[in-house]
Design an enzyme around this catalytic site. Structure first.
Site, mmCIF file in Angstrom:
data_model
loop_
_atom_site.group_PDB
_atom_site.id
_atom_site.type_symbol
_atom_site.label_atom_id
_atom_site.label_comp_id
_atom_site.label_asym_id
_atom_site.label_seq_id
_atom_site.Cartn_x
_atom_site.Cartn_y
_atom_site.Cartn_z
ATOM 1 N N GLU A 1 4.373 -2.170 -5.450
ATOM 2 C CA GLU A 1 4.762 -3.378 -5.376
ATOM 3 C C GLU A 1 4.115 -4.252 -6.518
ATOM 4 O O GLU A 1 2.840 -4.448 -6.276
ATOM 5 C CB GLU A 1 4.606 -4.019 -3.902
ATOM 6 C CG GLU A 1 5.192 -3.198 -2.879
ATOM 7 C CD GLU A 1 6.603 -3.737 -2.616
ATOM 8 O OE1 GLU A 1 7.110 -4.585 -3.539
ATOM 9 O OE2 GLU A 1 7.316 -3.123 -1.975
ATOM 10 N N CYS B 1 2.889 -12.897 -5.304
ATOM 11 C CA CYS B 1 3.928 -11.920 -6.262
ATOM 12 C C CYS B 1 5.239 -12.695 -6.323
ATOM 13 O O CYS B 1 6.019 -12.711 -6.986
ATOM 14 C CB CYS B 1 3.850 -10.708 -5.771
ATOM 15 S SG CYS B 1 4.158 -10.173 -4.211
#
Length: 525
Positions: free
Chosen positions: A275, A309
Site C-alpha cells: 500500500e 495516502c
C-alpha cells in the site's frame, strides 16, 4: 464533571494517557504479546511530539538478535494458533475490539499527540480498529471456498483456504495503528501470527497496543508469539522482507520503500501486499453540487495536514466553474484553525517533523519554478505557539498536470488546481495521467459523467468515488490501488484471501481411477 483536554494542563493529560496505556519512560525493543525484551546496550531512540516538541518517551531499538528471538517465538505460536477453530480465533479478536473500546479515548489522544493528527482523527483511527475487529469476528465464520463439479464420475472437487504462517506488517507513521489492525485482525482470524514493525517515528502507539493485547492474551491463557512487535529501523524491515520464514509481508509507505520490499520479497518468491503512494484527484464538473464538493475538497486536502495516502492532491475543475471554486477555496483557507492537535478547536495540526516541512517548502519552490502560481499558504508558522517549526499553512497552487512536482506525491497540504475544458473524458485523462492509482473522486449530478468515470475506461484507481472525497474509506470495502500504489488490497471485501494459502481438493469416492481429459494409462490387465 469530566474535563476536556483543553481544560487540563497538557503535560498532565499526556502523562495520564501514557500511564493508562502502559507506556514507560523507556520502552523495550520487542514484545511477543506477553513478554517484553531486548538486547542490553542497544540503541535508544527518543520520541518527540510534532505538536509541541516535547519528549514523550523513549524506545529501545531492536537488534538482529532480537528479531530472531521474535521470529522463533512466532513460529512456535503458529503451531498452536492455526489449530484453534476460526470462530474461536474470532472470539479473541472480539475481545480485543472490546478492550480497544475501553481504551479508545486514551489511545486516540496518544495517536494524536505522537503523530500530530487532530484529536477527532485520532479517535476515528481507533474506531477504525474497533470496526475491523467487528468485521473480522464475522469473517471468522465465513472463510469459505468453492465447490466445483468434476468431469470424472464419483469425484468431488472443492477449494479451501489454510493459514499462511507468519505475516510481517510494516506500517507507516500517518496511520500508526489502524493499518496494522487491518492486517493483524484479518490475519489472526485466518490463523496466522503477526510480527509488526511500526514506523520508527511513531512507535509508542504500537507499544500501547501491545499492552492492550496482552490483557486479552493473558485472560485467555494463550501462548506468546501470536501478536508480536519489533521496534527498529530499516534494517529490521529488510530482515523481514528477506526472511523466507515470513510468507507474506504487508508494507505501507512510500513507493520508493515499497519497491525495495517488493523486490526483496519477490526474489524469494514470497507474497507482498503493498500500500504505497497516492496522487489523488477530485474532478469537479460543471454539473457538480459545489457546496458538497468544497467540503470534501477541504477535508481531503488539509485533513491530517495532507499526510494521508488518500489526501486530495489535485483538483481538476471544469472551466465553467473554475473561478467560482477557486474563489471559494481562497475564502475558506485563511479561516482554517491551525494549532495543537489535542485542542478541540483545531482542524489542521502539524506535519510529522521538520524534514516533512522542508519537503513541503521544496515542492512549492519547485512547482513555482515550473510555472505554478502559488495562490495562498506555504508559510511555516512562527511564534510561541508554533515554536517547534512543524506547523505550516496549507497551500493552493494553480498548475498543470504535466508539471514534475504535480506528478509526484508530496506528503503535505498542497492542493494543485488544474483547469479542464470539454467533456468529462478530458478530466478523466488528466486524473489518470500520473504514476499512482490509489483514490479518485468525481463530483457531478450528471449520470452520464459519473457512469463514464466508473466505467472500464474511466478512473484507473483502486478506489473511485462519486460525490464523496478521496479520503475516509470505510473498512467494509477492499482498500488499495494500482500502478505505483502497489496493487495490494487490505481491510474489507475478500481482502482476507491474501492472508491464506489456496488449495484445490479432489476426492475420489468410487472404486475406479479415471484420469482427467479422458487420458488412458493402463498398467494392469
Amino acid at each position: 464533571m469530566k474535563q476536556t483536554i483543553d481544560e487540563l494542563p497538557l503535560t498532565k493529560a499526556v502523562t495520564d494517557v501514557l500511564h493508562q496505556l502502559g507506556v514507560k519512560d523507556i520502552n523495550p525493543a520487542y514484545s511477543t504479546g506477553l513478554a517484553w525484551g531486548g538486547q542490553e546496550g542497544c540503541t535508544t531512540k527518543e520520541i518527540y511530539s510534532p505538536a509541541d516538541g516535547n519528549l514523550i518517551a523513549s524506545v529501545n531499538m531492536a537488534t538482529a538478535e532480537d528479531y530472531e528471538q521474535v521470529v522463533k517465538q512466532a513460529e512456535e505460536a503458529f503451531k498452536v494458533w492455526r489449530k484453534m477453530p476460526a470462530p474461536k480465533r474470532g472470539e479473541i479478536v472480539r475481545q480485543i475490539g472490546n478492550k480497544l473500546r475501553e481504551h479508545k479515548e486514551a489511545l486516540g489522544k496518544l495517536v494524536s499527540y505522537e503523530m500530530g493528527k487532530i484529536l477527532q482523527e485520532g479517535l476515528g483511527e481507533v474506531q477504525e480498529m474497533i470496526d475491523i475487529c467487528d468485521f473480522a469476528v464475522g469473517l471468522s465464520r465465513q472463510l469459505h471456498g468453492y465447490t466445483m463439479h468434476s468431469e470424472r464420475p464419483q469425484h468431488r472437487m472443492y477449494e479451501q483456504y489454510h493459514p499462511l504462517g507468519i505475516v510481517g506488517v510494516i506500517s507507516a507513521f500517518n496511520f500508526p495503528v489502524a493499518v496494522w489492525s487491518w492486517n493483524a485482525m484479518l490475519a489472526a482470524v485466518c490463523g496466522d501470527v503477526v510480527i509488526w514493525k511500526p514506523s520508527e517515528k511513531t512507535p509508542l502507539t504500537a507499544v500501547a497496543c501491545q499492552h492492550i493485547l496482552r490483557e486479552v492474551l493473558t485472560e485467555n491463557e494463550l501462548p506468546e508469539g501470536i501478536f508480536n512487535l519489533v521496534i527498529g529501523d530499516a534494517e529490521i524491515g529488510s530482515l523481514m522482507a528477506n526472511d523466507t520464514r515470513i510468507p507474506l509481508v504487508s508494507a505501507t509507505g512510500s513507493t520508493r520503500m515499497g519497491k525495495k520490499v517488493g523486490e526483496a520479497v519477490g526474489a524469494r518468491l514470497g507474497k507482498s501486499l503493498l500500500e504505497l503512494g497516492g496522487n489523488n484527484a477530485i474532478i469537479i464538473t460543471e454539473h457538480a453540487d459545489l457546496e458538497m464538493a468544497l467540503r470534501a475538497v477541504v477535508f481531503g486536502a488539509v485533513g491530517t495536514c495532507g499526510q494521508r495516502c488518500t489526501s486530495t492532491r489535485r483538483l481538476i475543475i471544469h472551466e465553467n466553474v473554475y473561478e467560482q471554486v477557486k474563489e471559494r477555496l481562497l475564502k475558506i483557507y485563511p479561516s482554517l484553525p491551525i494549532g495543537h492537535p489535542l485542542s478541540n478547536t483545531t482542524l489542521v495540526g502539524p506535519l510529522i517533523d521538520k524534514d516533512a516541512v522542508k519537503a513541503f517548502q521544496n515542492a512549492l519552490e519547485a512547482v513555482q519554478q515550473e510555472g505554478g502560481n502559488l495562490l495562498i499558504g506555504g508559510e511555516v508558522l512562527e511564534g510561541e505557539q508554533y515554536a517547534i517549526g512543524t506547523y505550516v499553512t496549507p497551500a493552493i497552487v494553480e498548475a498543470e498536470n504535466h508539471y514534475h512536482m504535480v506528478q509526484e506525491e508530496t506528503f503535505a497540504p498542497i492542493l494543485y488546481l488544474i483547469k479542464y475544458s470539454g467533456d468529462v473524458e478530458n478530466a478523466i485523462e488528466l486524473q489518470n495521467g500520473v504514476k499512482q492509482g490509489l483514490s479518485s473522486s468525481i463530483f457531478s449530478t450528471n449520470l452520464l459523467e459519473t457512469e463514464a468515470f466508473l466505467s472500464h475506461w474511466g478512473s484507473d484507481c483502486g478506489i473511485a468515488n462519486v460525490n464523496i472525497g478521496t479520503s475516509g474509506a470505510e473498512i467494509g470495502g477492499a482498500f488499495g490501488g494500482e500502478k505505483d500504489t502497489g496493487g495490494g488490497r487490505e481491510s474489507g471485501s475478500d481482502a482476507w484471501r491474501v492472508y491464506m494459502r489456496r488449495q484445490t481438493n479432489t476426492i475420489n469416492y468410487g472404486r475406479e481411477l479415471p484420469l482427467a481429459q479422458g487420458i488412458k494409462f493402463d498398467i494392469m490387465d
